[in-house]
Design a protein around this motif. Structure first.
Motif, PDB file in Angstrom:
ATOM      1  N   LEU A  94     -62.773  47.075  34.561  1.00 33.39           N
ATOM      2  CA  LEU A  94     -63.734  47.230  35.658  1.00 33.39           C
ATOM      3  C   LEU A  94     -63.378  46.296  36.809  1.00 33.39           C
ATOM      4  O   LEU A  94     -63.517  46.653  37.990  1.00 33.39           O
ATOM      5  CB  LEU A  94     -65.155  46.957  35.153  1.00 33.39           C
ATOM      6  N   ALA A  95     -62.902  45.110  36.478  1.00 34.13           N
ATOM      7  CA  ALA A  95     -62.475  44.189  37.532  1.00 34.13           C
ATOM      8  C   ALA A  95     -61.302  44.777  38.309  1.00 34.13           C
ATOM      9  O   ALA A  95     -61.233  44.705  39.540  1.00 34.13           O
ATOM     10  CB  ALA A  95     -62.083  42.843  36.928  1.00 34.13           C
ATOM     11  N   VAL A  96     -60.375  45.393  37.575  1.00 29.53           N
ATOM     12  CA  VAL A  96     -59.193  45.957  38.247  1.00 29.53           C
ATOM     13  C   VAL A  96     -59.599  47.093  39.179  1.00 29.53           C
ATOM     14  O   VAL A  96     -59.137  47.165  40.323  1.00 29.53           O
ATOM     15  CB  VAL A  96     -58.161  46.438  37.196  1.00 29.53           C
ATOM     16  N   THR A  97     -60.485  47.974  38.692  1.00 28.56           N
ATOM     17  CA  THR A  97     -60.860  49.083  39.576  1.00 28.56           C
ATOM     18  C   THR A  97     -61.642  48.555  40.779  1.00 28.56           C
ATOM     19  O   THR A  97     -61.481  49.055  41.897  1.00 28.56           O
ATOM     20  CB  THR A  97     -61.708  50.136  38.826  1.00 28.56           C
ATOM     21  N   ALA A  98     -62.437  47.529  40.553  1.00 28.46           N
ATOM     22  CA  ALA A  98     -63.160  46.935  41.686  1.00 28.46           C
ATOM     23  C   ALA A  98     -62.181  46.352  42.695  1.00 28.46           C
ATOM     24  O   ALA A  98     -62.338  46.505  43.909  1.00 28.46           O
ATOM     25  CB  ALA A  98     -64.118  45.858  41.190  1.00 28.46           C
TER      26      ALA A  98
ATOM     27  N   ARG B 194     -60.690  48.875  44.871  1.00 27.93           N
ATOM     28  CA  ARG B 194     -61.599  49.292  45.948  1.00 27.93           C
ATOM     29  C   ARG B 194     -61.783  48.187  46.972  1.00 27.93           C
ATOM     30  O   ARG B 194     -62.564  48.318  47.893  1.00 27.93           O
ATOM     31  CB  ARG B 194     -62.978  49.637  45.346  1.00 27.93           C
ATOM     32  N   ARG B 195     -61.096  47.079  46.767  1.00 30.03           N
ATOM     33  CA  ARG B 195     -61.225  45.885  47.607  1.00 30.03           C
ATOM     34  C   ARG B 195     -62.656  45.356  47.602  1.00 30.03           C
ATOM     35  O   ARG B 195     -63.155  44.858  48.605  1.00 30.03           O
ATOM     36  CB  ARG B 195     -60.765  46.167  49.032  1.00 30.03           C
ATOM     37  N   ASP B 196     -63.281  45.517  46.472  1.00 28.43           N
ATOM     38  CA  ASP B 196     -64.657  45.069  46.325  1.00 28.43           C
ATOM     39  C   ASP B 196     -64.624  43.684  45.675  1.00 28.43           C
ATOM     40  O   ASP B 196     -64.667  43.549  44.461  1.00 28.43           O
ATOM     41  CB  ASP B 196     -65.386  46.086  45.435  1.00 28.43           C
ATOM     42  N   ASP B 197     -64.514  42.661  46.507  1.00 27.26           N
ATOM     43  CA  ASP B 197     -64.290  41.312  45.995  1.00 27.26           C
ATOM     44  C   ASP B 197     -65.433  40.813  45.127  1.00 27.26           C
ATOM     45  O   ASP B 197     -65.219  40.124  44.132  1.00 27.26           O
ATOM     46  CB  ASP B 197     -64.097  40.329  47.158  1.00 27.26           C
ATOM     47  N   ARG B 198     -66.639  41.164  45.512  1.00 30.59           N
ATOM     48  CA  ARG B 198     -67.788  40.651  44.799  1.00 30.59           C
ATOM     49  C   ARG B 198     -67.763  41.104  43.332  1.00 30.59           C
ATOM     50  O   ARG B 198     -67.849  40.308  42.414  1.00 30.59           O
ATOM     51  CB  ARG B 198     -69.073  41.129  45.476  1.00 30.59           C
ATOM     52  N   ASN B 199     -67.603  42.431  43.174  1.00 29.17           N
ATOM     53  CA  ASN B 199     -67.581  42.952  41.812  1.00 29.17           C
ATOM     54  C   ASN B 199     -66.345  42.491  41.054  1.00 29.17           C
ATOM     55  O   ASN B 199     -66.413  42.268  39.850  1.00 29.17           O
ATOM     56  CB  ASN B 199     -67.656  44.472  41.828  1.00 29.17           C
ATOM     57  N   THR B 200     -65.241  42.373  41.767  1.00 35.24           N
ATOM     58  CA  THR B 200     -64.034  41.888  41.095  1.00 35.24           C
ATOM     59  C   THR B 200     -64.311  40.522  40.483  1.00 35.24           C
ATOM     60  O   THR B 200     -64.080  40.298  39.297  1.00 35.24           O
ATOM     61  CB  THR B 200     -62.867  41.786  42.085  1.00 35.24           C
ATOM     62  N   SER B 201     -64.823  39.626  41.315  1.00 32.62           N
ATOM     63  CA  SER B 201     -65.111  38.277  40.817  1.00 32.62           C
ATOM     64  C   SER B 201     -66.099  38.330  39.662  1.00 32.62           C
ATOM     65  O   SER B 201     -65.937  37.635  38.652  1.00 32.62           O
ATOM     66  CB  SER B 201     -65.693  37.403  41.931  1.00 32.62           C
TER      67      SER B 201
ATOM     68  N   VAL C 191     -55.041  30.647  27.648  1.00 30.79           N
ATOM     69  CA  VAL C 191     -54.276  30.727  28.891  1.00 30.79           C
ATOM     70  C   VAL C 191     -54.824  31.856  29.754  1.00 30.79           C
ATOM     71  O   VAL C 191     -54.976  31.714  30.976  1.00 30.79           O
ATOM     72  CB  VAL C 191     -52.778  30.949  28.586  1.00 30.79           C
ATOM     73  N   GLY C 192     -55.167  32.962  29.127  1.00 33.33           N
ATOM     74  CA  GLY C 192     -55.723  34.085  29.864  1.00 33.33           C
ATOM     75  C   GLY C 192     -57.027  33.712  30.553  1.00 33.33           C
ATOM     76  O   GLY C 192     -57.244  34.057  31.719  1.00 33.33           O
ATOM     77  N   VAL C 193     -57.880  32.981  29.844  1.00 31.33           N
ATOM     78  CA  VAL C 193     -59.160  32.564  30.434  1.00 31.33           C
ATOM     79  C   VAL C 193     -58.897  31.699  31.664  1.00 31.33           C
ATOM     80  O   VAL C 193     -59.508  31.881  32.729  1.00 31.33           O
ATOM     81  CB  VAL C 193     -60.016  31.814  29.392  1.00 31.33           C
ATOM     82  N   ILE C 194     -57.943  30.759  31.509  1.00 28.20           N
ATOM     83  CA  ILE C 194     -57.624  29.881  32.646  1.00 28.20           C
ATOM     84  C   ILE C 194     -57.116  30.712  33.825  1.00 28.20           C
ATOM     85  O   ILE C 194     -57.509  30.512  34.977  1.00 28.20           O
ATOM     86  CB  ILE C 194     -56.579  28.819  32.228  1.00 28.20           C
ATOM     87  N   MET C 195     -56.273  31.685  33.524  1.00 34.93           N
ATOM     88  CA  MET C 195     -55.748  32.529  34.598  1.00 34.93           C
ATOM     89  C   MET C 195     -56.870  33.313  35.267  1.00 34.93           C
ATOM     90  O   MET C 195     -56.908  33.428  36.491  1.00 34.93           O
ATOM     91  CB  MET C 195     -54.690  33.484  34.035  1.00 34.93           C
ATOM     92  N   LEU C 196     -57.768  33.848  34.454  1.00 36.72           N
ATOM     93  CA  LEU C 196     -58.881  34.633  35.022  1.00 36.72           C
ATOM     94  C   LEU C 196     -59.700  33.770  35.976  1.00 36.72           C
ATOM     95  O   LEU C 196     -60.008  34.175  37.101  1.00 36.72           O
ATOM     96  CB  LEU C 196     -59.778  35.152  33.897  1.00 36.72           C
ATOM     97  N   LEU C 197     -60.025  32.558  35.523  1.00 40.71           N
ATOM     98  CA  LEU C 197     -60.857  31.691  36.358  1.00 40.71           C
ATOM     99  C   LEU C 197     -60.101  31.284  37.625  1.00 40.71           C
ATOM    100  O   LEU C 197     -60.680  31.209  38.715  1.00 40.71           O
ATOM    101  CB  LEU C 197     -61.298  30.460  35.568  1.00 40.71           C
ATOM    102  N   SER C 198     -58.775  31.055  37.477  1.00 38.15           N
ATOM    103  CA  SER C 198     -57.982  30.710  38.645  1.00 38.15           C
ATOM    104  C   SER C 198     -58.003  31.845  39.651  1.00 38.15           C
ATOM    105  O   SER C 198     -58.100  31.627  40.864  1.00 38.15           O
ATOM    106  CB  SER C 198     -56.541  30.406  38.242  1.00 38.15           C
ATOM    107  N   VAL C 199     -57.898  33.069  39.158  1.00 37.92           N
ATOM    108  CA  VAL C 199     -57.912  34.211  40.067  1.00 37.92           C
ATOM    109  C   VAL C 199     -59.255  34.312  40.779  1.00 37.92           C
ATOM    110  O   VAL C 199     -59.317  34.575  41.979  1.00 37.92           O
ATOM    111  CB  VAL C 199     -57.589  35.516  39.305  1.00 37.92           C
ATOM    112  N   VAL C 200     -60.318  34.051  40.033  1.00 38.28           N
ATOM    113  CA  VAL C 200     -61.641  34.048  40.684  1.00 38.28           C
ATOM    114  C   VAL C 200     -61.638  33.035  41.817  1.00 38.28           C
ATOM    115  O   VAL C 200     -62.099  33.322  42.940  1.00 38.28           O
ATOM    116  CB  VAL C 200     -62.745  33.715  39.651  1.00 38.28           C
ATOM    117  N   GLY C 201     -61.084  31.845  41.540  1.00 37.03           N
ATOM    118  CA  GLY C 201     -61.020  30.811  42.575  1.00 37.03           C
ATOM    119  C   GLY C 201     -60.228  31.283  43.785  1.00 37.03           C
ATOM    120  O   GLY C 201     -60.641  31.117  44.939  1.00 37.03           O
ATOM    121  N   ILE C 202     -59.088  31.900  43.517  1.00 37.33           N
ATOM    122  CA  ILE C 202     -58.243  32.370  44.617  1.00 37.33           C
ATOM    123  C   ILE C 202     -58.979  33.440  45.423  1.00 37.33           C
ATOM    124  O   ILE C 202     -58.956  33.439  46.659  1.00 37.33           O
ATOM    125  CB  ILE C 202     -56.918  32.920  44.058  1.00 37.33           C
ATOM    126  N   LEU C 203     -59.670  34.320  44.712  1.00 36.04           N
ATOM    127  CA  LEU C 203     -60.379  35.398  45.411  1.00 36.04           C
ATOM    128  C   LEU C 203     -61.415  34.817  46.367  1.00 36.04           C
ATOM    129  O   LEU C 203     -61.608  35.325  47.470  1.00 36.04           O
ATOM    130  CB  LEU C 203     -61.087  36.304  44.399  1.00 36.04           C
TER     131      LEU C 203
END
Lengths: 414, 207, 112, 666
Positions: free
Chosen positions: B89-93, B96-103, B156-168
């Motif tokens: 769901l995050a990927v599809t969001a 759609r360039r829907d940052d809010r839902n992605t995060s 490691v995946g969790v850390i990456m996910l949170l990092s991506v949220v930060g970047i977003l």
């Protein structure tokens, strides 16, 4: 090479002649000298391997010579002598596929014979004699189990009831008998290899591997541990002794002779005392009793990391010690045994080590400081890692007197 | 990381087609990620094989049959499985360039992942209290090594996910960050499929 | 190894991208529910081993493969994505399965 | 990580054209130097990294060679005392480890890094910073392993480190810990390098370069990278198990605990056999480049050479147990692996035939590079044929673990891999450094090495067939035999040969210094070469190509220089252009804006954290934390750093972020 020419051997001989011209590979084929020559089979299994391998070496040699000749020709013929730029051709399917099909065909034939031989060599149904072989750092222990009918290796002892026989250094087999060894290891992986009788087989701790031996005639067949097994890997040898049936019976009977204490007052009698105080912790001499008449049983597993030490009951019937690395015989006496004709070999071997033939130098050096002669631990302090147990024979700090006594005592162990 | 010359060469050079950046038209990052995952198959294959070889080698009362708590592990497997859904769901969001839902979905995925890791730690402590240390038996060593490797991958995946949220959150909205999210997604799903294997091979099939 | 990855694939990729859009969030949710049900079935099986007899392990493995492939093909988009990605991944996957399977066979692991 | 490195600005021509663009992160100014030591330390240029790989690898070649000479000195007499048993065991373990992991593999990485982008007409690899990271992992891992010499002794279990001999009770020093952890670190280098190069080759080829128009060297490297990609994780598993066994008291290989020591052998050789092709295929690629150039003919049967390379790579996965024929696998396994091993001889044979056919009918020029290539054909053939005798499992039970197998793999690895590497060095040297190597010294170099290697490894066939096992620090006269086949004699010959070989190899170093002092600039195209890398300046500009070429032919460069003026079946090639013409044309049509990624601190910092962690595993758990912190910090620094530098990284800051470069300035 043996003097009994058979058709495959004559063929093999012709092949060797043909190979002579083919360089180093061929040269080594003609060797007769080294005790571990892999091209001089003297038993059925090694012969089976050899019948398979020599034609393959021959084919490989021929192919090699052809390739080199073609390269040489091309290099001379097509050297740049100002010829025009050659055609930019990208290949020729006929040539390309020919040279796929040709090697494939050759290899298919080789593969057929190979698979056949693999299953041949794995056959164990026809075993006539079983010997257990156990490797440890850095020597081999041989253990002859007693069969249900009271025989050992197919022979019934004539002087006593059979008990399991434990020896080391040299393993004795009857000639012309299909011997199966069941091998394992007490510590790391070792590999059992008697080149003139069969290829090698790893002896892996926790597993039992079987391997066949068969010697055509009497003699000493040299071998060497071939799987790297630590510091003294180089000093882990073995010798397989094939004896004719009568001689084997005599050897077996001798091994089961009851223990006899040395005559009181002799140097050897003092040696027995020294032996009990210094050696009996690890080394077993069957029949030796303490003051109360109770048998003295060694407990090497409490002292030695691998949990075993060579059984010395009939030490002087073997010609070597310390993992078959040193001779108990002086060089002259050794030659007499090694070079004995097949008819005389049994008698020469069964003499064992006589006082005049004893190689005192090496034996005494060993008793003085075993690790100096055969490296057993690079760093003694590191032994703490292994619960303080020794690895191989330690330096016991024996005095020269004690050493002389021990030598005298050991001389009677036969 | 597709930071390089290729873009320059094709974007600003005399590239008539204009649209594709690489020889195959595929993203360097995505290709690299799939190669990495292909490589990981052999890593986990080795660990699973080691476990399969040694799974029966344990003392009488400290084997899988005594230790496994299937309901608990099923629950944590379910958590990880659902995290794959939230990841998708995050990927599809992101597409759609829907940052809010992605995060949002990324955070939920990370939470589920963290929950799974917590469950694993809990499970390990239970086993440990029952006497199954790392060096207790070959079974325990190979079990902890396999599941531990997987757990580290999840972490490691969790850390990456949170990092991506930060970047977003830091970057401009509306910008296409879908590839970044997709990369993490591929990794995350891979961790999930490894667990699908482990769950069946390690937990459900009796030793 | 990887051959035939000619520029032609570019247009395929574009085409596939369009394809991908057919999968709505709802489809993913449905798939996830299906996967959850399969998992539930697996767990149920593990409590009723006796009923399945010799079929137990084959069926369990089959379900595992179904789940595995569902995630790979749909969640990871491998079904829609460029074939090259599939080649890269399956190469590793198949190699791992074959090589380790043979290695375990040589231990005669499956005899026991 | 990969995902974060996408340039901040996408599309359009708004990106400033920069050659050393970059950007700052935090308090650090980004390294933007183009000269001096910093330009090397923080570089992400594939050519600089290639050279750094090469220099390091050649250093380790001589270190490994020195270890080999000590081994041969010890064995020159039958009861040698130059080395103790302990030192001897360390020496042969580290000789093999050094040559395999620290010389041949990184040397292949050197050529691959330098020439793959050039050969496919790219400006860099796909992930330049990961490329730099790989190099530093290799270097730090290599140094890490070798520090064991000073910290209680190096690994002593033989390079295949069979369990349980590699467990603590049997090897109580830290040597094997260094080995295990060090190879993990260099393994990271191989794995990242593999992913990087595969993506580069698949995705960054010049327009028109289909896979079947790709230079053969690039093809072989591509195959090797796939082998690495899948083989490295297997050894990673094995090394982790061994590390847990040694450092954390696990019992994966302890028989007392019920373990099966053959597990290690399987894992090691599942990696180890593909590894053999990882070592040899790059050299096959080099030779397949060199032979056509000096024969003035295209490679014979190019598609078949490609497919046979791929076939070798593929079948190479199904033959690992042929290293274990003596270890008691059971006849069925042995038979299967025996036949599979024979099958791999077929594609190998295809290569030999195709090389010879490439020379056939050619116009052969015997430069040093060509001599090394021909040397490879001959020497490798010997190794290949002795390999067939090993494939025959019953025969192998006589030969394995004797000097015969030592002879075999040295003919394959020295006669194959190393001769190929030297061929490549002589062939590509003018491209890399703009100077030709001296041909006279080169020929001495070649002949001494050939004579030396045959004197060293040739007698080992005899020694082995006469039954001398490998890895023995001393041999006994009692087993040496007499007469022509006396083992002491042949051991002495081998030792003398190794000295000649050592001198021959060292001539290369002398040649480098001599040539760089004496020789003027090399011509642009000294060999009349055929592939794209020769269409650049020597050494190539930082951005490689002024204009990315469009490829129409397999040997594109040849076809730009020569024209067929023959009619019908008759061919007549005339030179219509020189390399200078081709380069001038490129410069005239140079791309107006070229932008390259910027140097970065983070790869070296990240790689530095790894050996710190590794020391921690051996000595102190807190060091793991410190190393881990370095790694984490570097990862975030890396992740947050833009690919190209921003204006304030420059001193003084540039208005547009980076120095503008008009490429066509010549």
């Amino acid at each position: 090479m043996s003097e009994r020419p058979s058709t495959p051997r004559r063929l093999a001989h012709a092949a060797r002649l043909a190979l002579l011209g083919a360089g180093a590979l061929a040269i080594s084929a003609c060797a007769q000298d080294a005790p571990q020559d892999t091209w001089a089979p003297e038993g059925e299994n090694a012969q089976t391997i050899h019948n398979l391998q020599w034609p393959i070496f021959l084919v490989a040699g021929i192919v090699g010579v052809i390739v080199m000749a073609v390269v040489l020709y091309a290099v001379i013929k097509f050297k740049d002598r100002g010829q025009p730029i050659p055609e930019q051709s990208h290949g020729n399917p006929i040539i390309e596929y020919t040279f796929i099909a040709l090697p494939a065909a050759i290899l298919a034939v080789i593969a057929g014979f190979t698979v056949n031989t693999i299953f041949d060599l794995a056959e164990t149904q026809d075993t006539e004699c079983v010997i257990n072989v156990t490797g440890q750092q850095w020597w081999w222990e041989y253990d002859y189990p007693v069969a249900a009918d009271g025989s050992i290796c197919g022979y019934t002892p004539s002087n006593a009831a059979a008990v399991p026989l434990i020896t080391s250094g040299q393993v004795i087999i009857p000639t012309d008998t299909k011997v199966l060894i069941r091998g394992t290891s007490r510590d790391v992986i070792h590999s059992f290899w008697i080149p003139k009788l069969n290829g090698k087989r790893d002896m892996v701790p926790g597993r039992v591997h079987t391997w066949r031996f068969h010697a055509d005639g009497p003699g000493i067949y040299a071998g060497q541990c071939t799987e790297f097994c630590g510091l003294s890997h180089a000093n882990m040898r073995m010798e397989m002794i094939a004896l004719d049936p009568d001689d084997f019976q005599a050897w077996l009977d001798n091994q089961l002779e009851p223990y006899q204490s040395p005559e009181a007052g002799t140097l050897a009698a003092a040696g027995e005392v020294t032996y009990v105080s210094q050696c009996a912790r690890c080394h077993q001499v069957d029949g030796l009793v303490d003051g109360n008449g109770d048998p003295i049983v060694s407990a090497p597993d409490q002292w030695v990391y691998s949990g075993a030490a060579p059984n010395l009951t009939n030490f002087m019937t073997r010609n070597t010690f310390a993992g078959a690395s040193w001779d108990l015989l002086t060089p002259a006496c050794r030659d007499e045994v090694w070079n004995a004709s097949p008819e005389d070999f049994g008698a020469a071997y069964l003499k064992g080590v006589t006082p005049e033939c004893l190689n005192e130098i090496d034996l005494k050096e060993w008793l003085r400081d075993a690790p100096a002669k055969k490296p057993m631990y690079a760093d003694a302090t590191a032994l703490l890692e292994t619960d303080g147990k020794v690895r191989g024979m330690p330096n016991l700090g024996l005095s020269e007197d004690q050493i002389n006594e021990l030598v005298a005592y050991l001389l009677e162990r036969k | 990381m597709a930071d390089t010359a290729v873009h320059a060469a094709t974007d600003h050079g005399h590239d008539d087609h204009g649209t594709h950046h690489t020889t195959t038209g595929l993203s360097n990052n995505k290709l690299a990620m799939w190669l990495f995952l292909g490589s990981e198959c052999l890593l986990f294959g080795g660990l699973i094989s080691t476990y399969m070889l040694y799974r029966g080698r344990h003392s009488e009362n400290l084997g899988p049959d005594q230790l496994w708590d299937i309901p608990f592990t099923s629950a944590s497997s379910f958590v990880l499985l659902m995290s794959s859904l939230t990841m998708v769901l995050a990927v599809t969001a992101a597409k759609r360039r829907d940052d809010r839902n992605t995060s949002l979905w990324l955070t939920v995925t990370a939470m589920l992942g963290a929950l799974f890791v917590a469950g694993q730690i809990y499970e390990f402590t239970v086993f440990y209290r029952e006497g199954l240390g790392f060096t207790t038996s070959l079974f325990s060593s190979s079990f902890y090594t396999l599941t531990g490797f997987h757990g580290v991958h999840v972490t490691v995946g969790v850390i990456m996910l949170l990092s991506v949220v930060g970047i977003l959150m830091k970057r401009r909205t509306g910008e296409d960050k879908s590839e970044l999210v997709e990369m993490v997604g591929l990794y995350w799903h891979f961790v999930d499929i490894v667990w699908i294997l482990i769950f069946t091979l390690v937990y459900l099939i009796p030793a | 190894m990887a051959t035939d990855t000619q520029p032609a694939t570019h247009s395929d990729a574009a085409h596939d991208d369009a394809h991908e859009e057919h999968w709505s969030d709802l489809s993913y949710i449905k798939l996830a529910i299906a996967l959850a049900l399969v998992t539930a079935l697996e767990i149920a099986m593990s409590y009723t081993i006796g009923f399945w007899g010799p079929l137990f392990i084959p069926v369990l493995l089959l379900l595992m493969v179904v789940k595995f492939m569902a995630v790979v093909l749909f969640f990871m988009h491998l079904k829609f994505d460029n074939r090259l990605f599939s080649i890269m991944f399956y190469m590793g996957l198949i190699l791992a399965i074959v090589v380790y399977f043979i290695a375990l066979l040589t231990f005669r692991f499956f005899d026991a | 990580m990969a995902l974060i490195e996408r340039p901040a600005t996408r599309d359009g021509g708004l990106v400033p054209a920069v050659v050393t663009p970059s950007s700052s992160y935090g308090v650090f100014r980004r390294p933007v130097e183009t000269k001096g030591w910093k330009s090397w330390l923080f570089t992400i240029d594939h050519k600089k990294l290639g050279i750094m790989y090469g220099v390091t690898a050649i250093f380790f070649f001589f270190l490994g060679g020195f270890e080999a000479l000590l081994i041969r000195a010890q064995l020159a007499t039958n009861e040698g005392t130059i080395l103790s048993a302990d030192k001897y065991n360390q020496m042969f373990t580290m000789h093999a480890t050094t040559m395999v992991f620290l010389f041949v593999m990184p040397m292949a990485a050197a050529f691959a890094n330098y020439f793959v982008p050039l050969q496919i007409g790219a400006r860099d690899v796909a992930f330049p910073r990961i490329n730099a990271f790989g190099f530093w992992c290799f270097l730090f891992g290599a140094i890490f392993i070798n520090t064991s010499w000073f910290l209680g002794g190096a690994a002593d279990g033989g390079w295949f480190m069979y369990a349980p001999n590699s467990s603590v009770p049997f090897s109580p020093t830290s040597g094997i810990d260094f080995w295990t952890l060090g190879l993990q670190i260099t393994g990271i280098a191989s794995l990242t390098g593999a992913i990087n190069l595969i993506v580069t080759v698949i995705n960054m080829r010049a327009p028109g370069m289909s896979l079947m128009k790709m230079p053969i060297f690039t093809w072989m490297i591509l195959i090797v990278q796939f082998l690495l990609l899948f083989a490295i994780p297997v050894i990673t598993v094995a090394l982790f198990l061994l590390m847990f066994q040694r450092n954390f008291d696990a019992t994966f290989f302890s028989v007392e605990a019920g373990a099966d020591p053959l597990l290690w052998q399987h894992l090691f050789w599942i990696f180890g056999h593909p590894e053999v092709y990882i070592l040899i295929l790059p050299s096959f690629g080099i030779v397949s480049e060199v032979l056509p150039v000096f024969s003035k003919k295209p490679l014979f049967g190019y598609p078949l050479v490609v497919f046979s390379g791929a076939a070798i790579g593929f079948v190479g996965w199904g033959v690992w147990a042929h290293h274990m024929f003596a270890s008691g696998l059971g006849p069925i396994s042995v038979a299967v692996f025996s036949v599979a091993t024979m099958a791999i001889a077929i594609p190998t044979g295809v290569k030999i035939v195709n090389w010879i056919m490439t020379m056939w009918g050619g116009k052969l020029v015997f430069t040093t590079a060509m001599l090394f290539a021909i040397g490879l054909i001959v020497q490798f053939t010997i190794g290949g044929l002795s390999g067939v005798t090993h494939a025959v499992a019953p025969s192998d039970t006589q030969q394995t673990d004797t000097y015969y197998i030592v002879a075999h793999f040295h003919y394959v690895l020295f006669g194959g891999a190393v001769l190929g590497i030297f061929s490549g060095l002589y062939y590509w040297w003018p491209k890399m450094f703009g100077k030709l190597l001296n041909e006279t010294l080169g020929k001495w170099n070649f002949w001494l090495m050939i004579i030396g290697m045959n004197l060293t490894f040739g007698p080992m066939h005899i020694i082995g067939l006469q039954g001398q096992p490998r890895r023995m620090y001393q041999t006994t006269d009692a087993r040496a035999g007499e007469g022509f086949f006396n083992l002491n004699f042949w051991n002495l010959v081998a030792s003398i040969g190794s000295l000649i070989l050592g001198i021959g190899a060292f001539l290369f170093v002398i040649n480098v210094f001599y040539s760089h002092r004496k020789n003027g600039p090399a011509p642009l195209d000294p060999w009349d070469a055929r592939s794209l890398e020769w269409m650049t300046a020597s050494p190539p500009k930082e951005h490689n190509f002024d204009a990315i070429p469009t490829v129409h032919h397999l040997d594109e460069f040849f076809h730009r220089k020569y024209e067929d003026r023959g009619e019908g079946e008759h061919h007549e090639y005339h030179q219509v252009a020189t390399a200078e013409d081709v380069l001038a044309e490129q410069e005239a049509n140079a791309d107006k804006h070229i932008h390259l990624p910027s140097p970065s601190y983070w790869p070296i910092v990240l790689a530095f954290g790894l050996p710190v962690m590794a020391y921690g595993v051996i000595y102190n758990i807190w060091l793991i934390v410190v190393g881990g912190a370095i790694v984490m910090a570097a990862m975030y620094g890396w992740g947050l750093e833009p690919a190209t530098a921003t204006p304030d990284d420059y001193d003084p800051p540039t208005p547009e972020g980076g120095a503008e470069l008009e490429v066509a300035h010549g």
